[in-house]
Design a protein around this motif. Structure first.
Motif: not given
Length: 637
Positions: A427-432, A439-441, A589-591
């Protein structure tokens, strides 16, 4: 690299010397306070001695050689007495002077020359052994310190200036290298020489010996006081060296020089460096001059002793030569003054070594302060390999995770507070969300580059604290916004991920990252040097090489930290295509800064003030008309 508006940066960086203005002058009371605040290391000298234990056989050999050399150095003066009284000016049975005893003279001179030759050979051997021991101990210390720093958590490096760390490795370790190299030979050798000389002087005449050493206790007390002064100055000198190293590292890096040029701050940086250089020069002069009057006084006293001996001998001879002791002869006086003259150099050397040891205490304390650091992230005694975890490879779950930086105050808001989500394999989970939301943490916690303050990060069904760090990192690949490339060739940068990769492996990874054709267009292809931090390449080229490097590693989990936010639209499209290829079949995991790059993510999490405030697909979040919809509308405008 950030500069405060005016003045010195020391107050801003926490790496400087309080109480010191732009002129570099320090108040004596402040110096005393700083010295009292220096790092305290329990059993410091015991720990320094422990560093020599692996080389105890070499040290034993050194001690034997030193003692033999020291003993040999005392024999020639005793032979001088025999030469004068028994060979050059022998007495006959009636108390008169007989002709020279040539055969005895030849034998004694030959023996003396033989001792000189043997001493020279032993001295060369001793220097080789002590140099080996000292430099190896210094090398061990340097490697141990480097290894300790490698094991420190990421947060340590975000709060510590790189120049300060480099100074500990170079300046501090280099500062104690000379002490370690000559420690055994100087201490043992000079001590043995002094003791042997004193014994020989007592054998010759105890009254003259007492006269020669009467001032020594006062000299020892004075030497102690001088040593304390030098210790304080040495500590300040190392701090100044640390600041200069930091200025050099920041200003003369590619990023630093670019910043100073575009803001026309070359003059400011030069003056800042020159100011610190003036401080360093002043401290180095103080260090060089401290104790010179003391040593001058010692030299005058020790050099005057022979004249006093001549006077005392004359008085004793005038009273009949005995006066409570043995008869004083010309040979006795010559031998005594020869030994006493030889006593000056080892005694001075011993005092200098004692001063150097006192001076180096501050340096050793700074080094052991780093060696005693406890990494915030360490393996549990029963930690196991991530490949043995019972859950599916690539599964990541955050369970009510909170995080605070180690240097954060108790009343400060947590960087992350109650973060929970579960990413299934593939899966791909994005953080915006806004900058500073955390987010980076989150991404770095997933790679265990940070340790959760509360809750748990679950990796393949197991809390990461129950797994070894190395095995977790092996499962993860990271591409950040600021790609770091070494000053080496493209091939060498790629093989950093997998040293045994073949040329075919490199080509396959670069094709998947959409960079192979670009590399082939360079004159030297994969052997092209990328320059400092990869500055000979464009941002898009660096990013695609970083992606190829991750693909070579072939991890089941991919962490992308705003990997395209600094690129232009065309470069972003090319890099995004490479990222899509890299993400295929991997938990990702994408920021993201640009929402357009994550619209196809399986789950999008909106992060604000350290919390996940919304989660869902792009369509679900747009229909919710909440924070995500506001972000999308803002970017559209």
């Amino acid at each position: 690299m950030s500069h405060p508006p005016t003045g010195s940066r020391r107050a801003a960086t926490g790496g400087g010397m309080p109480g010191r203005g732009l002129t570099g002058r320090a108040d004596p009371d402040v110096l005393r306070a700083e010295n009292a605040a220096a790092p305290h290391v329990p059993d410091l000298w015991k720990r320094v001695g422990a560093m020599f234990i692996p080389y105890r056989k070499h040290i034993a050999l050194t001690v034997v050689l030193v003692l033999a050399t020291s003993a040999a150095s005392v024999v020639p003066p005793l032979l001088v007495q025999r030469i004068f009284d028994g060979a050059l000016f022998p007495t006959d049975g009636a108390g008169g002077t007989a002709p020279p005893h040539l055969s005895l003279l030849t034998g004694l001179v030959s023996l003396m020359i033989g001792i000189f030759v043997a001493s020279a050979g032993l001295s060369v051997w001793q220097t080789w052994v002590t140099s080996n021991v000292g430099n190896r101990v210094t090398g061990d210390l340097r490697v141990t310190l480097f290894d300790k720093l490698q094991r420190m958590e990421l947060a340590f490096f975000t709060r510590t200036k790189t120049g300060v760390i480099q100074s500990r490795l170079q300046n501090d370790v280099g500062g104690v290298a000379g002490v370690l190299t000559t420690f055994v030979s100087s201490i043992v050798g000079n001590t043995a020489t002094v003791i042997a000389s004193l014994v020989a002087m007592i054998v010759l005449d105890w009254r003259l010996t007492l006269l020669a050493v009467v001032l020594m206790p006062a000299l020892v007390v004075a030497q102690r006081r001088v040593g304390l002064v030098r210790q304080r100055i040495a500590a300040k000198t190392q701090e100044s060296l640390s600041e200069m190293t930091s200025i050099t590292q920041e200003t003369l890096s590619v990023s630093g020089i670019l910043l100073s040029k575009v803001y026309n701050r070359r003059g400011f940086e030069s003056e800042r460096y020159a100011g610190e250089n003036r401080t360093l020069i002043r401290l180095q002069i103080q260090l060089a001059m401290s104790g010179q009057w003391f040593f001058g006084m010692v030299t005058v006293i020790m050099s005057s002793v022979p004249a006093i001996i001549y006077l005392a001998s004359g008085l004793l001879l005038a009273r009949g030569g005995e006066a409570g002791g043995g008869v004083i002869t010309a040979g006795t006086i010559v031998a005594f003054t020869t030994i006493q003259a030889r006593l000056l150099f080892p005694l001075m050397s011993l005092m200098r070594v004692a001063l150097e040891v006192q001076t180096s205490r501050a340096l050793f304390a700074r080094i052991f302060e780093y060696l005693d650091l406890t990494p915030a992230i360490s393996d549990a005694p029963d930690a196991r390999d991530a490949s043995d975890a019972p859950g599916p490879v690539g599964a990541i779950e955050f369970r009510d995770v909170t995080f605070r930086y180690p240097d954060a105050s108790e009343d400060a808001r947590a960087t992350l507070d109650g973060i929970s989500f579960a990413a299934k394999p593939g899966e791909t989970h994005a953080f915006v969300g806004p900058s500073g939301a955390g987010k980076t943490t989150i991404v770095y916690l997933a790679a265990r580059l940070h340790e959760a303050s509360g809750g748990s990060v679950v990796f393949a069904g197991t809390d990461v604290r129950e797994l070894t760090q190395d095995s977790v990192v092996e499962q993860v690949g990271v591409v950040t916004q600021e790609t770091y490339l070494f000053h080496a060739t493209i091939a060498e940068n790629l093989r950093y991920a997998r040293p045994d990769a073949t040329d075919e492996d490199l080509v396959a990874a670069c094709r998947a990252a959409n960079i192979h054709d670009t590399i082939e267009s360079f004159e030297h292809g994969y052997d092209t040097a990328v320059g400092e931090r990869g500055y000979r390449l464009s941002g898009g080229e660096k990013q695609r090489i970083a992606i190829a490097r991750v693909l070579l590693k072939d991890p089941p989990i991919l962490l992308l930290d705003e990997a395209t936010s600094a690129l232009d639209t065309l470069s972003e499209r090319v890099v995004q295509e490479a990222l899509d290829n890299a993400s295929r079949g991997r938990t990702t995991l994408v920021v993201a800064h640009r929402l357009s790059t994550v619209v196809d993510a399986d789950v999008i999490h909106v992060v604000a003030a350290g919390r996940i405030v919304e989660s869902g697909t792009h369509a679900e979040l747009m229909a919710l008309a909440g924070r995500y919809a506001e972000l999308a509308a803002g970017q559209a405008r």
